[in-house]
Scaffold this active site. Structure first.
Site, PDB file in Angstrom:
ATOM      1  N   CYS A  52      15.586  -8.323 -42.224  1.00  0.00           N
ATOM      2  CA  CYS A  52      15.379  -6.967 -42.713  1.00  0.00           C
ATOM      3  C   CYS A  52      15.925  -6.917 -44.140  1.00  0.00           C
ATOM      4  O   CYS A  52      17.071  -7.317 -44.380  1.00  0.00           O
ATOM      5  CB  CYS A  52      16.103  -5.960 -41.834  1.00  0.00           C
ATOM      6  SG  CYS A  52      16.079  -4.275 -42.513  1.00  0.00           S
ATOM      7  N   ASP A  59      14.795 -10.131 -37.828  1.00  0.00           N
ATOM      8  CA  ASP A  59      13.661  -9.524 -37.145  1.00  0.00           C
ATOM      9  C   ASP A  59      12.841 -10.654 -36.551  1.00  0.00           C
ATOM     10  O   ASP A  59      12.687 -11.714 -37.170  1.00  0.00           O
ATOM     11  CB  ASP A  59      12.783  -8.730 -38.129  1.00  0.00           C
ATOM     12  CG  ASP A  59      13.428  -7.430 -38.576  1.00  0.00           C
ATOM     13  OD1 ASP A  59      14.111  -6.795 -37.750  1.00  0.00           O
ATOM     14  OD2 ASP A  59      13.245  -7.056 -39.740  1.00  0.00           O
ATOM     15  N   VAL A  74      -5.906 -25.656 -42.788  1.00  0.00           N
ATOM     16  CA  VAL A  74      -4.517 -25.709 -43.214  1.00  0.00           C
ATOM     17  C   VAL A  74      -3.847 -26.857 -42.469  1.00  0.00           C
ATOM     18  O   VAL A  74      -4.099 -27.076 -41.276  1.00  0.00           O
ATOM     19  CB  VAL A  74      -3.776 -24.368 -42.981  1.00  0.00           C
ATOM     20  CG1 VAL A  74      -3.629 -24.034 -41.507  1.00  0.00           C
ATOM     21  CG2 VAL A  74      -2.403 -24.372 -43.646  1.00  0.00           C
ATOM     22  N   GLU A  75      -3.057 -27.624 -43.173  1.00  0.00           N
ATOM     23  CA  GLU A  75      -2.325 -28.726 -42.540  1.00  0.00           C
ATOM     24  C   GLU A  75      -1.166 -28.100 -41.768  1.00  0.00           C
ATOM     25  O   GLU A  75      -0.381 -27.334 -42.320  1.00  0.00           O
ATOM     26  CB  GLU A  75      -1.856 -29.710 -43.622  1.00  0.00           C
ATOM     27  CG  GLU A  75      -1.324 -31.016 -43.069  1.00  0.00           C
ATOM     28  CD  GLU A  75       0.045 -30.887 -42.481  1.00  0.00           C
ATOM     29  OE1 GLU A  75       0.240 -31.307 -41.313  1.00  0.00           O
ATOM     30  OE2 GLU A  75       0.935 -30.370 -43.181  1.00  0.00           O
ATOM     31  N   SER A  76      -1.063 -28.420 -40.492  1.00  0.00           N
ATOM     32  CA  SER A  76      -0.168 -27.686 -39.592  1.00  0.00           C
ATOM     33  C   SER A  76       1.318 -27.854 -39.896  1.00  0.00           C
ATOM     34  O   SER A  76       2.091 -26.914 -39.733  1.00  0.00           O
ATOM     35  CB  SER A  76      -0.451 -28.042 -38.137  1.00  0.00           C
ATOM     36  OG  SER A  76      -0.239 -29.416 -37.913  1.00  0.00           O
ATOM     37  N   HIS A  93       8.268  -5.943 -42.090  1.00  0.00           N
ATOM     38  CA  HIS A  93       7.274  -6.540 -41.185  1.00  0.00           C
ATOM     39  C   HIS A  93       5.892  -6.597 -41.829  1.00  0.00           C
ATOM     40  O   HIS A  93       5.197  -7.618 -41.766  1.00  0.00           O
ATOM     41  CB  HIS A  93       7.173  -5.732 -39.886  1.00  0.00           C
ATOM     42  CG  HIS A  93       8.456  -5.644 -39.138  1.00  0.00           C
ATOM     43  ND1 HIS A  93       8.651  -4.705 -38.151  1.00  0.00           N
ATOM     44  CD2 HIS A  93       9.602  -6.350 -39.206  1.00  0.00           C
ATOM     45  CE1 HIS A  93       9.859  -4.832 -37.648  1.00  0.00           C
ATOM     46  NE2 HIS A  93      10.459  -5.828 -38.274  1.00  0.00           N
ATOM     47  N   GLU A  94       5.504  -5.482 -42.434  1.00  0.00           N
ATOM     48  CA  GLU A  94       4.169  -5.395 -43.039  1.00  0.00           C
ATOM     49  C   GLU A  94       4.018  -6.413 -44.169  1.00  0.00           C
ATOM     50  O   GLU A  94       2.982  -7.072 -44.286  1.00  0.00           O
ATOM     51  CB  GLU A  94       3.925  -3.976 -43.581  1.00  0.00           C
ATOM     52  CG  GLU A  94       3.948  -2.891 -42.519  1.00  0.00           C
ATOM     53  CD  GLU A  94       5.345  -2.338 -42.185  1.00  0.00           C
ATOM     54  OE1 GLU A  94       5.411  -1.317 -41.485  1.00  0.00           O
ATOM     55  OE2 GLU A  94       6.367  -2.923 -42.624  1.00  0.00           O
TER      56      GLU A  94
END
Length: 154
Positions: A52, A59, A74-76, A93-94
């Protein structure tokens, strides 16, 4: 069977430390071996953590990323390191959710992408965040993200 060119990767198969921040994280991509075929790739991060920005308290979220590749995947390992770089990063969060989605879109230029971030509540209220780039292609099987509405999430 197609062969994937991994010659430009710097983290896969190498020791790679945790990036200091999401901005410092290196996201890598590989050519999609089935370019022109509509299919969904799903990544699930069931233990995502950020801080936060006001309190510095952690969070937690369960994040599901679905995308329909165009020319790139995307390479993991790089994605995993990128997501873990949020552990000491302060953002709402957003912001976390949209930053992840937009960074993947910028890297991959997918046909379509959606991200669902199911945040665990602090203070009694979950703040879930959902974003997608548009309407999903009709030709793909797109399963539900499989995360139930909050009821003690577990």
């Amino acid at each position: 069977m197609t062969e994937t060119d991994v010659s430009g990767l710097t983290q896969l198969g190498q020791k790679a430390g945790l990036p200091a921040s999401p901005d410092a994280a290196v996201l890598e991509k590989v050519p999609a071996g089935h370019s022109g075929t509509a299919y969904v790739v799903r990544f699930t991060a069931p233990e995502f953590t950020s801080l936060c920005p006001m309190t510095g308290q952690p969070d937690f979220a369960h994040i599901v990323i679905d995308y329909v590749p165009r020319d790139w995947l995307v390479e993991s390992k790089s994605l995993k390191l990128y997501l873990h770089s949020f552990r000491n990063h302060g953002a709402f969060h957003e912001d976390c959710t949209l930053d992840i989605g937009k960074r993947l879109v910028a890297l991959l230029d997918p046909e379509w992408l959606r991200i669902g971030a199911y945040w665990y509540p602090r203070g009694g209220m979950p703040i879930d965040v959902f974003w997608q780039t548009g309407t999903p292609p009709e030709a793909v099987w797109l399963p539900d993200q499989g995360v139930a509405p909050y009821r003690g999430r577990g």
